[in-house]
Design an enzyme around this catalytic site. Structure first.
Site, PDB file in Angstrom:
ATOM      1  N   GLY A   3       0.839  -1.197   0.000  1.00  0.00           N
ATOM      2  CA  GLY A   3       0.000   0.000   0.000  1.00  0.00           C
ATOM      3  C   GLY A   3       0.868   1.238   0.000  1.00  0.00           C
ATOM      4  N   CYS A   4       0.326   2.337  -0.507  1.00  0.00           N
ATOM      5  CA  CYS A   4       1.115   3.559  -0.584  1.00  0.00           C
ATOM      6  C   CYS A   4       1.056   4.355   0.705  1.00  0.00           C
ATOM      7  CB  CYS A   4       0.621   4.435  -1.739  1.00  0.00           C
ATOM      8  SG  CYS A   4      -0.989   5.189  -1.408  1.00  0.00           S
ATOM      9  N   GLY A   5       0.076   4.048   1.590  1.00  0.00           N
ATOM     10  CA  GLY A   5       0.001   4.762   2.852  1.00  0.00           C
ATOM     11  C   GLY A   5      -0.561   6.157   2.752  1.00  0.00           C
ATOM     12  N   LEU A   6      -1.194   6.506   1.648  1.00  0.00           N
ATOM     13  CA  LEU A   6      -1.722   7.854   1.452  1.00  0.00           C
ATOM     14  C   LEU A   6      -3.099   7.946   2.085  1.00  0.00           C
ATOM     15  CD1 LEU A   6      -1.377  10.647   0.137  1.00  0.00           C
ATOM     16  CD2 LEU A   6      -2.370   9.699  -1.935  1.00  0.00           C
ATOM     17  N   LEU A  17      -5.378   4.973   1.849  1.00  0.00           N
ATOM     18  CA  LEU A  17      -5.715   4.389   0.558  1.00  0.00           C
ATOM     19  C   LEU A  17      -4.653   3.375   0.160  1.00  0.00           C
ATOM     20  CD1 LEU A  17      -6.858   7.554  -1.390  1.00  0.00           C
ATOM     21  CD2 LEU A  17      -8.308   5.726  -0.543  1.00  0.00           C
TER      22      LEU A  17
END
Length: 262
Positions: free
Chosen positions: A103-106, A109
């Protein structure tokens, strides 16, 4: 003293008591799957669940949320919702697509593409309103009206609000410790009452970031009014979606998007 919903009293070291905002973990659960856990004010939670489902694209119309329930847990609240077959299938496919190992960790999300989701293009509404709610001269009145319609904020000085401005009055207001939660609650309240978001504009107490623009566009809102400047990305996404933004500029409220041709 009678406290508004969402407020509690707590003891101070001096022996006095302070009125503070409640903040509770609220899990939003669809089809038995926890979609998000939000820190929220524990009122208008039916509106919250429905509004979140609409603004996040899990459902496209209120009737697709077939039933819901609130379950009190030891450390918070679960809001459980069940979707109709069409929405349930879409939700399951979305969950599978987001189940990758990285996951991108944004902001929670799981993909960068999900952060800038395609938004529905707002079309010029034919809904009759008593006065153009996007007129600059009325925007300040809308903000002042929202400020006067916040009983929880008056008590605790620590919460946000979202309101629905028709051009002459605030038809609905929802408050929450979270600015996104307040907008989701308003979206749910509008849907429950059968009010067309395009027949007025959304008025917020917070800055305009792109996620609030996304939520407004997903429910077909016509515009947003806010007391502080938007981010550049919020303006770009609103322009692309045909959403009018009125917010604070260097010399007062200004239109940040040009949507006359929509």
């Amino acid at each position: 003293m009678s406290l508004p919903a969402g407020a509690v009293t707590v003891p101070l070291p001096s022996g006095a008591r302070a009125v503070l905002a409640e903040e509770v973990p609220v899990a939003l659960v669809f089809e038995g799957v926890t979609q998000a856990v939000m820190m929220a004010s524990p009122m208008d939670l039916e509106d919250f669940l429905l509004g979140f489902a609409l603004t996040e694209g899990m459902i496209t119309q209120p009737g697709q949320l077939l039933r819901s329930e609130r379950v009190q847990q030891d450390r918070g609240i679960e809001l459980r919702g069940w979707l109709d077959p069409v929405a349930s299938k879409r939700f399951s496919e979305r969950r599978r697509a987001m189940a990758g190992p990285v996951g991108c960790g944004l902001c929670g999300l799981e993909s960068l593409a999900a952060a800038l989701r395609p938004l529905p293009k707002m079309l010029r509404s034919e809904a009759a309103v008593p006065r153009d709610p996007l007129a600059l001269e009325g925007a300040e009145q809308a903000l002042q009206s929202l400020r006067r319609a916040q009983p929880l904020q008056d008590a605790v000085r620590a919460v946000h609000a979202a309101g629905f401005w028709t051009g002459t009055r605030l038809a609905l207001v929802r408050e929450d410790v979270g600015r996104h939660n307040a907008l989701d609650k308003l979206a749910g309240a509008l849907a429950t009452r059968g009010l067309d978001p395009a027949a007025g504009v959304l008025v917020l107490t917070s800055r305009l970031s792109v996620d609030l623009v996304q939520k407004a566009a997903m429910i077909g809102a016509r515009g947003l009014i806010a007391p502080s400047a938007p981010t550049a990305l919020a303006v770009a996404e609103a322009q692309a979606a045909g959403l009018s933004l009125i917010a604070r500029g260097p010399a007062g409220l200004v239109h940040f998007t040009d949507t006359e041709a929509r």
